[in-house]
Design a protein around this motif. Structure first.
Motif, mmCIF file in Angstrom:
data_model
loop_
_atom_site.group_PDB
_atom_site.id
_atom_site.type_symbol
_atom_site.label_atom_id
_atom_site.label_comp_id
_atom_site.label_asym_id
_atom_site.label_seq_id
_atom_site.Cartn_x
_atom_site.Cartn_y
_atom_site.Cartn_z
ATOM 1 N N UNK A 251 -18.184 29.777 -32.193
ATOM 2 C CA UNK A 251 -16.876 29.596 -32.819
ATOM 3 C C UNK A 251 -17.063 29.210 -34.281
ATOM 4 N N UNK A 252 -16.154 29.644 -35.122
ATOM 5 C CA UNK A 252 -16.333 29.519 -36.559
ATOM 6 C C UNK A 252 -16.573 28.122 -37.081
ATOM 7 N N UNK A 253 -15.961 27.106 -36.462
ATOM 8 C CA UNK A 253 -16.133 25.738 -36.948
ATOM 9 C C UNK A 253 -17.592 25.310 -36.953
ATOM 10 N N UNK A 254 -18.380 25.836 -36.017
ATOM 11 C CA UNK A 254 -19.812 25.545 -35.990
ATOM 12 C C UNK A 254 -20.638 26.739 -36.454
ATOM 13 N N UNK A 255 -20.232 27.950 -36.077
ATOM 14 C CA UNK A 255 -21.023 29.139 -36.420
ATOM 15 C C UNK A 255 -21.171 29.309 -37.927
ATOM 16 N N UNK A 256 -20.114 29.072 -38.669
ATOM 17 C CA UNK A 256 -20.177 29.294 -40.115
ATOM 18 C C UNK A 256 -21.076 28.279 -40.836
ATOM 19 N N UNK A 257 -20.955 26.973 -40.589
ATOM 20 C CA UNK A 257 -21.919 26.061 -41.233
ATOM 21 C C UNK A 257 -23.343 26.219 -40.699
ATOM 22 N N UNK A 258 -23.488 26.652 -39.447
ATOM 23 C CA UNK A 258 -24.831 26.948 -38.943
ATOM 24 C C UNK A 258 -25.449 28.117 -39.702
ATOM 25 N N UNK A 259 -24.689 29.163 -39.881
ATOM 26 C CA UNK A 259 -25.190 30.353 -40.581
ATOM 27 C C UNK A 259 -25.505 30.047 -42.041
ATOM 28 N N UNK A 260 -24.708 29.166 -42.643
ATOM 29 C CA UNK A 260 -24.916 28.818 -44.054
ATOM 30 C C UNK A 260 -26.017 27.791 -44.245
ATOM 31 N N UNK A 261 -26.566 27.278 -43.153
ATOM 32 C CA UNK A 261 -27.616 26.281 -43.250
ATOM 33 C C UNK A 261 -27.116 24.892 -43.598
ATOM 34 N N UNK A 262 -25.819 24.664 -43.470
ATOM 35 C CA UNK A 262 -25.269 23.341 -43.765
ATOM 36 C C UNK A 262 -25.569 22.345 -42.643
ATOM 37 N N UNK A 263 -25.711 22.856 -41.433
ATOM 38 C CA UNK A 263 -26.131 22.048 -40.291
ATOM 39 C C UNK A 263 -27.161 22.849 -39.499
ATOM 40 N N UNK A 264 -27.879 22.180 -38.625
ATOM 41 C CA UNK A 264 -28.821 22.841 -37.723
ATOM 42 C C UNK A 264 -28.319 22.680 -36.289
ATOM 43 N N UNK A 265 -28.872 23.435 -35.342
ATOM 44 C CA UNK A 265 -28.404 23.320 -33.956
ATOM 45 C C UNK A 265 -28.476 21.911 -33.394
ATOM 46 N N UNK A 266 -29.446 21.103 -33.836
ATOM 47 C CA UNK A 266 -29.553 19.753 -33.288
ATOM 48 C C UNK A 266 -28.513 18.790 -33.874
ATOM 49 N N UNK A 267 -27.633 19.303 -34.751
ATOM 50 C CA UNK A 267 -26.497 18.499 -35.223
ATOM 51 C C UNK A 267 -25.514 18.254 -34.075
ATOM 52 N N UNK A 268 -25.547 19.133 -33.062
ATOM 53 C CA UNK A 268 -24.729 18.933 -31.861
ATOM 54 C C UNK A 268 -25.435 17.886 -31.000
ATOM 55 N N UNK A 269 -24.792 16.770 -30.798
ATOM 56 C CA UNK A 269 -25.447 15.641 -30.130
ATOM 57 C C UNK A 269 -25.488 15.791 -28.616
ATOM 58 N N UNK A 270 -24.431 16.325 -28.015
ATOM 59 C CA UNK A 270 -24.395 16.444 -26.559
ATOM 60 C C UNK A 270 -23.259 17.366 -26.164
ATOM 61 N N UNK A 271 -23.319 17.872 -24.930
ATOM 62 C CA UNK A 271 -22.205 18.641 -24.394
ATOM 63 C C UNK A 271 -21.442 17.775 -23.392
ATOM 64 N N UNK A 272 -20.361 18.335 -22.867
ATOM 65 C CA UNK A 272 -19.472 17.548 -22.017
ATOM 66 C C UNK A 272 -20.143 17.134 -20.708
ATOM 67 N N UNK A 273 -21.024 17.977 -20.184
ATOM 68 C CA UNK A 273 -21.746 17.610 -18.964
ATOM 69 C C UNK A 273 -22.625 16.393 -19.214
ATOM 70 N N UNK A 274 -23.332 16.381 -20.343
ATOM 71 C CA UNK A 274 -24.200 15.245 -20.664
ATOM 72 C C UNK A 274 -23.391 13.968 -20.864
ATOM 73 N N UNK A 275 -22.202 14.101 -21.462
ATOM 74 C CA UNK A 275 -21.341 12.935 -21.643
ATOM 75 C C UNK A 275 -20.845 12.409 -20.300
ATOM 76 N N UNK A 276 -20.422 13.313 -19.420
ATOM 77 C CA UNK A 276 -19.891 12.896 -18.117
ATOM 78 C C UNK A 276 -20.991 12.333 -17.220
ATOM 79 N N UNK A 277 -22.185 12.883 -17.336
ATOM 80 C CA UNK A 277 -23.298 12.424 -16.505
ATOM 81 C C UNK A 277 -23.961 11.168 -17.059
ATOM 82 N N UNK A 278 -23.553 10.754 -18.268
ATOM 83 C CA UNK A 278 -24.082 9.532 -18.851
ATOM 84 C C UNK A 278 -25.450 9.655 -19.483
ATOM 85 N N UNK A 279 -25.947 10.883 -19.660
ATOM 86 C CA UNK A 279 -27.244 11.045 -20.323
ATOM 87 C C UNK A 279 -27.118 10.907 -21.833
#
Length: 315
Positions: A251-279
């Motif tokens: 999705x553009x909110x992440x895809x565009x800054x990822x493509x431009x090198x403004x952020x890297x994939x590890x800028x995403x801290x966790x997904x909803x499963x990890x949050x719900x599972x407490x990891x």
């Protein structure tokens, strides 16, 4: 014999607290298998483009479901819904069809519930001011769902059409929620503790320097790479969480800054499963700005469809 579950039945079956709890349990269980969704482009005779989304999921031996969604952005100017959907639910042991569900209502309910679930984990416990940006199909559901997890003293509605914003606010007041319209989006963002965006925008409507420390931003509307609701600063300064890395990263909110090198994939801290599972514990402290980017997950559809079918049978 299969069952047809329509709009009113789904509204009744998928109450907010129950559905949010259902999603939390399904994310904790982690038993759903879901291939990446397909997004197909449909060239229209007038030269415009529409999209067809196909989202399957299953729990082996238990249930199988598939949602088919159409996205026709030009419908908005004609007073028609931009998104339409249908859902089919099958028995996971026999393969027999169990139910056909109104996909529009199912999508609205599960999307709103998933965002409220994320906000329940990520938003500050003392959040009191909610802002909804957008007045389309999801605005009512998202506002109601978020109010099921926090006690908001104000619910502000902003839209490009003042009349539509007023209509959404009036509907929410009829539900007993403290809703009103706002016309100055920047000022409303600066005052908000939680912001949820439900637009079909292709350029940012939310700017990072409008967001106060401790705020939580819920980005729902932009699901394709050429769509966007927030600017680079919003994403770069935030602790970013997603429903699913694969989908949200497209999705553009992440895809565009990822493509431009403004952020890297590890800028995403966790997904909803990890949050719900407490990891992952969620926000680091009360001053952090958090962002939850959702692009939609087949797990959410299947969880909601199963809940609706059980309620329909038992009811």
């Amino acid at each position: 014999m299969s069952t047809l579950i329509g709009h009113e039945a789904l509204e009744t079956a998928l109450d907010w607290s129950g559905l949010i709890g259902q999603l939390r349990d399904w994310y904790r269980g982690n038993a759903v298998q879901a291939p990446d969704r397909q997004v197909l482009t449909i060239e229209q005779p007038d030269g415009s483009k529409a999209s067809l989304l196909i989202m399957p999921a299953w729990v082996p031996g238990e249930s199988i479901g598939v949602k088919v969604v159409t996205f026709f952005p030009d419908n908005a100017a004609k007073g028609r819904p931009t998104i339409n959907a249908g859902y089919l639910l099958f028995d996971g042991e026999t393969g027999q069809m169990q139910a056909a569900l109104d996909g529009d209502t199912l999508t609205a309910r599960r999307t709103a519930a998933a965002s409220a679930l994320a906000a329940d984990i990520l938003a500050r416990k003392d959040a009191r001011n909610l802002l909804i940006v957008g007045t389309g199909q999801l605005s009512l559901a998202v506002a109601a769902a978020h109010c099921a997890v926090r006690s908001y003293t104000s619910v502000s509605i902003w839209g490009r059409s003042g009349d539509k914003a007023a209509a959404v606010a009036a509907d929410l007041r009829e539900q007993g929620l403290p809703a009103q319209t706002v016309t100055d989006l920047e000022a409303a963002c600066r005052a908000a503790d939680v912001i949820s965006t439900v637009t079909a925008s292709t350029r940012p409507v939310i700017h990072g320097d409008w967001l106060k420390p401790g705020s939580h931003l819920d980005l729902i509307g932009a699901f394709k790479g050429d769509m966007r609701e927030s600017d680079d600063q919003t994403i770069m300064q935030a602790e970013v969480f997603v429903d699913l890395r694969a989908g949200a990263s497209l999705a553009g909110d992440l895809a565009q800054p990822l493509e431009a090198g403004r952020i890297s994939p590890d800028h995403i801290r966790a997904d909803l499963a990890e949050l719900c599972q407490g990891t992952h514990s969620g926000r680091s402290d009360d001053s952090a700005r958090t962002v939850f980017k959702s692009a939609g997950m087949a797990l959410q559809d299947l969880a909601a469809a199963n809940m609706a079918r059980v309620h329909t049978i038992s009811g």
